[in-house]
Design an enzyme around this catalytic site. Structure first.
Site, PDB file in Angstrom:
ATOM      1  N   LYS A 139       1.294  -0.496  -0.174  1.00 33.42           N
ATOM      2  CA  LYS A 139      -0.113   0.172   0.037  1.00 33.42           C
ATOM      3  C   LYS A 139       0.662   1.415  -0.344  1.00 33.42           C
ATOM      4  O   LYS A 139       1.817   1.082   0.089  1.00 33.42           O
ATOM      5  CB  LYS A 139      -0.906  -0.176   0.862  1.00 33.42           C
ATOM      6  CG  LYS A 139      -2.176   1.119   1.172  1.00 33.42           C
ATOM      7  CD  LYS A 139      -3.040   0.514   0.541  1.00 33.42           C
ATOM      8  CE  LYS A 139      -4.212   1.418  -0.165  1.00 33.42           C
ATOM      9  NZ  LYS A 139      -5.186   0.272  -0.434  1.00 33.42           N
ATOM     10  N   ASP A 179      -6.968   4.452  -4.887  1.00 31.96           N
ATOM     11  CA  ASP A 179      -7.615   4.370  -3.099  1.00 31.96           C
ATOM     12  C   ASP A 179      -8.780   5.370  -3.114  1.00 31.96           C
ATOM     13  O   ASP A 179      -8.983   6.341  -4.217  1.00 31.96           O
ATOM     14  CB  ASP A 179      -6.701   3.912  -2.505  1.00 31.96           C
ATOM     15  CG  ASP A 179      -7.527   3.764  -0.776  1.00 31.96           C
ATOM     16  OD1 ASP A 179      -7.549   2.602  -1.123  1.00 31.96           O
ATOM     17  OD2 ASP A 179      -7.384   4.171   0.052  1.00 31.96           O
TER      18      ASP A 179
HETATM   19  P1  NDP Z   1     -12.785   7.876  -3.236  1.00 35.33           P
HETATM   20  O1  NDP Z   1     -11.460   8.758  -3.249  1.00 35.33           O
HETATM   21  O2  NDP Z   1     -13.479   7.657  -4.932  1.00 35.33           O
HETATM   22  O3  NDP Z   1     -13.985   8.256  -2.075  1.00 35.33           O
HETATM   23  C1  NDP Z   1     -13.688   8.108  -0.856  1.00 35.33           C
HETATM   24  C2  NDP Z   1     -15.586   8.871  -0.478  1.00 35.33           C
HETATM   25  O4  NDP Z   1     -15.234   8.510   1.198  1.00 35.33           O
HETATM   26  C3  NDP Z   1     -15.266  10.045  -0.373  1.00 35.33           C
HETATM   27  O5  NDP Z   1     -17.493  10.516  -1.022  1.00 35.33           O
HETATM   28  C4  NDP Z   1     -14.906  10.877   0.971  1.00 35.33           C
HETATM   29  O6  NDP Z   1     -15.593  11.546   1.132  1.00 35.33           O
HETATM   30  C5  NDP Z   1     -15.257   9.851   1.898  1.00 35.33           C
HETATM   31  N1  NDP Z   1     -13.605   9.710   2.738  1.00 35.33           N
HETATM   32  C6  NDP Z   1     -13.000   9.604   2.731  1.00 35.33           C
HETATM   33  N2  NDP Z   1     -12.494  10.781   3.591  1.00 35.33           N
HETATM   34  C7  NDP Z   1     -13.361  10.431   4.559  1.00 35.33           C
HETATM   35  C8  NDP Z   1     -12.820  10.781   5.600  1.00 35.33           C
HETATM   36  N3  NDP Z   1     -11.773  10.738   6.591  1.00 35.33           N
HETATM   37  N4  NDP Z   1     -14.732  11.174   6.118  1.00 35.33           N
HETATM   38  C9  NDP Z   1     -15.717  11.341   6.283  1.00 35.33           C
HETATM   39  N5  NDP Z   1     -15.910  10.805   4.704  1.00 35.33           N
HETATM   40  C10 NDP Z   1     -14.424  10.458   3.993  1.00 35.33           C
HETATM   41  O7  NDP Z   1     -12.468   6.801  -2.314  1.00 35.33           O
HETATM   42  P2  NDP Z   1     -12.853   5.251  -3.003  1.00 35.33           P
HETATM   43  O8  NDP Z   1     -14.355   4.634  -2.462  1.00 35.33           O
HETATM   44  O9  NDP Z   1     -11.931   4.473  -3.681  1.00 35.33           O
HETATM   45  O10 NDP Z   1     -11.789   4.603  -0.848  1.00 35.33           O
HETATM   46  C11 NDP Z   1     -13.437   4.371  -0.545  1.00 35.33           C
HETATM   47  C12 NDP Z   1     -13.034   3.605   0.860  1.00 35.33           C
HETATM   48  O11 NDP Z   1     -13.055   1.722   0.174  1.00 35.33           O
HETATM   49  C13 NDP Z   1     -11.613   3.594   0.975  1.00 35.33           C
HETATM   50  O12 NDP Z   1     -11.324   2.683   3.039  1.00 35.33           O
HETATM   51  C14 NDP Z   1     -10.768   2.392   0.442  1.00 35.33           C
HETATM   52  O13 NDP Z   1      -9.344   1.675   1.495  1.00 35.33           O
HETATM   53  C15 NDP Z   1     -11.994   1.084  -0.144  1.00 35.33           C
HETATM   54  N6  NDP Z   1     -11.864   0.526  -1.110  1.00 35.33           N
HETATM   55  C16 NDP Z   1     -11.507   1.121  -2.337  1.00 35.33           C
HETATM   56  C17 NDP Z   1     -11.320  -0.123  -3.233  1.00 35.33           C
HETATM   57  C18 NDP Z   1     -11.368   1.256  -5.377  1.00 35.33           C
HETATM   58  O14 NDP Z   1     -10.917   0.067  -5.723  1.00 35.33           O
HETATM   59  N7  NDP Z   1     -11.235   2.201  -4.868  1.00 35.33           N
HETATM   60  C19 NDP Z   1     -10.738  -0.976  -3.155  1.00 35.33           C
HETATM   61  C20 NDP Z   1     -11.333  -1.527  -1.485  1.00 35.33           C
HETATM   62  C21 NDP Z   1     -11.369  -0.575  -0.874  1.00 35.33           C
HETATM   63  P3  NDP Z   1     -15.004  13.719   0.930  1.00 35.33           P
HETATM   64  O15 NDP Z   1     -14.477  14.121  -0.611  1.00 35.33           O
HETATM   65  O16 NDP Z   1     -15.067  14.408   1.556  1.00 35.33           O
HETATM   66  O17 NDP Z   1     -13.156  13.067   1.751  1.00 35.33           O
END
Ligand code: NDP
Length: 466
Positions: A139, A179
């Site tokens: 990671k 991510d």
């Molecule tokens: P994105 O950046 O596309 O979206 C993240 C979302 O989560 C946004 O809506 C963001 O809001 C919100 N968010 C992030 N940090 C926080 C926080 N501290 N508090 C509240 N809201 C938050 O990321 P992904 O959708 O790719 O990832 C989301 C989750 O899924 C993560 O935990 C990631 O590790 C996990 N994941 C992702 C994979 C992938 O293929 N993309 C694979 C496996 C797991 P804001 O815009 O306000 O930051």
């Protein structure tokens, strides 16, 4: 600081051994609470394994598996649009390569630090093992915040980040993906810089654009996979997602495609969120509303609060940390899909979900539930799909992208989706059956941790002390 070492492993009981390893991990990695939490959860499951496998104790597998094989930390200097110099910190954790090249995403978010990336890399080792594909765990990322930056600023940052990272990765060494904060735009800029410096067009990153080596279904894979996993959990109780009211947090990549697949399977998604707050739409999020959200978040890079300007019946619930709970998890529903970030469900949120009738929790985000919340779900016999199983569809499809890159061909959408679906069914089966084998039927946390661990631990034994 005193140095803690485990004493003669041969005479240790499994319980003592695990307690010693936890003490060692906390002492050697101070101020990394997320890493401690991720290790603790796995160690609790492994108590069930060590009685049957003393060879893991004598080979000191747990001390080895909690120590990254390699960690890179580096300066990332770049110019902003005003010509000012900006400095961020970059990281790559190469955690474990026993079963394949390191594989795992890059996160760009101001909260990123060494401990958060170590927790994510540690989880990734077990998750990748569960996918059945040959991928080790890694990671990386940076404390760079893409929010509010111009495309040119994001490009300059990505180029500077990759100028250092490109020395440490490669298609047979370490293959990063996206991510939080890293989507198609960022992967494109980083791929371009890697190619320019190394003069190689290789599958060094996944999540690439479709016309330059990407795989169909990769953007959808984590969300789709998580919903497939929830459907398998429900099937084990002869139920389905049809008609179920669903809470989804986040509004990024994982959340959007979770909502899309929920709609495909007849469920009714009710919520989205971002760090400012959550929107609750009592009429349900339809395909048209989802398309609007995708445009808002992916093209306009707007905030989810704007949903309530467009869809008047929806309400916005702002984030209020003083409340001690997240109102999103207090909406009446059947299923919850936390898809934003770590520790977004605490014990109070878990209690609210259970009291409101939620019987399915499928984790799209990594480690979204605290240890206390997880315990409450298991005690309440909620169908609880832990992240390393439920969200493994993303990295599994990255593995499929690597296969297509190696073979220099592209599979159809149907073919990739079918493989993803089969992998999620297989992951559920592994977790379900492993939980039974180790005496805790229905506990998919134990099933995922043990199922993921055994393959990696046995490979480590086979490969000697490296
Ligand atoms: P994105 O950046 O596309 O979206 C993240 C979302 O989560 C946004 O809506 C963001 O809001 C919100 N968010 C992030 N940090 C926080 C926080 N501290 N508090 C509240 N809201 C938050 O990321 P992904 O959708 O790719 O990832 C989301 C989750 O899924 C993560 O935990 C990631 O590790 C996990 N994941 C992702 C994979 C992938 O293929 N993309 C694979 C496996 C797991 P804001 O815009 O306000 O930051």
């Amino acid at each position: 600081m005193s140095v803690v070492t485990t004493s003669q492993p041969g005479i240790k009981t499994p319980g003592n051994y695990i307690n010693d390893v936890m003490t060692l991990v906390k002492t050697k990695n101070p101020a990394e609470p997320e890493f401690h939490q991720a290790v603790q959860e796995v160690m609790e499951s492994l108590r069930l394994v060590l009685d049957r496998h003393p060879e893991y104790i004598s080979a000191r597998i747990l001390e080895r598996i909690t120590e990254p094989e390699r960690v890179f930390m580096f300066r990332v200097p770049w110019f902003d649009d005003q010509g000012n110099i900006q400095i961020n910190r970059g990281f790559r954790i190469q955690m474990n390569s026993a079963i394949g090249p390191y594989k795992g995403g890059l996160r760009f978010h101001p909260s990123v630090n060494l401990g958060i990336l170590k927790f994510l890399a540690f989880e990734q080792v077990f998750k990748n093992s569960l996918t059945t594909l040959p991928m080790g765990g890694g990671k990386g990322g940076s404390d760079f915040d893409p929010k509010g930056k111009s495309d040119n600023e994001v490009m300059r940052f990505c180029q500077s980040f990759m100028t250092e990272l490109c020395r440490h990765i490669g298609p047979d060494t370490d293959v990063p993906a996206g991510d939080i904060g890293v989507g198609g735009r960022e992967i494109g800029f980083m791929f371009g810089q890697y190619k320019r410096i190394r003069n190689e067009f290789t599958g060094v990153l996944t999540g690439k654009g479709l016309n330059w080596g990407g795989s169909l279904i990769r953007p959808e894979a984590t969300g789709y996979g998580c919903v497939y996993f929830a459907a398998e959990m429900l099937k084990s109780r002869k139920d389905s997602l049809d008609g179920k009211l669903c809470l989804v947090s986040g509004s990024g990549n994982v959340s959007q495609y979770t909502v899309e697949k929920l709609l495909d399977l007849g469920a009714k998604p009710l919520t989205f969120s971002d760090s400012d707050g959550a929107v609750y739409d009592p009429d349900g999020i339809t395909r048209e509303k989802l398309a609007w959200v995708m445009e808002l978040k992916n093209a306009k890079r707007g905030r989810i609060r704007e949903y309530t300007d467009q869809f008047k019946k929806a309400i916005f619930m702002p984030t209020d940390l003083k409340l001690g709970y997240n109102p999103l998890w207090n909406v009446k529903a059947d299923c919850a899909f936390p898809s934003a970030t770590q520790n977004e469900i605490n014990a109070k949120d878990a209690t609210n979900l259970i009291n409101n009738g939620v019987t399915v929790v499928a984790e799209g985000a990594n480690m979204p539930s605290t240890l206390e919340a997880t315990k409450l779900f298991l005690e309440a016999k909620v169908l609880y799909g832990p992240a390393k199983a439920a969200n493994a569809g993303g990295v599994a499809t990255s593995g499929l992208e690597m296969s297509q890159n190696s073979a220099r061909l592209s599979w159809t959408r149907e073919e990739v989706d079918d493989r993803l679906h089969k992998i999620m069914i297989a992951i559920h089966k592994t977790c379900f059956e492993t939980a039974e084998t180790y005496g805790t039927p229905g506990n998919l946390v134990n099933g995922a941790n043990i199922g993921g661990f055994l393959k990696v631990a046995n490979a480590m034994l086979d490969q000697g002390l490296v």
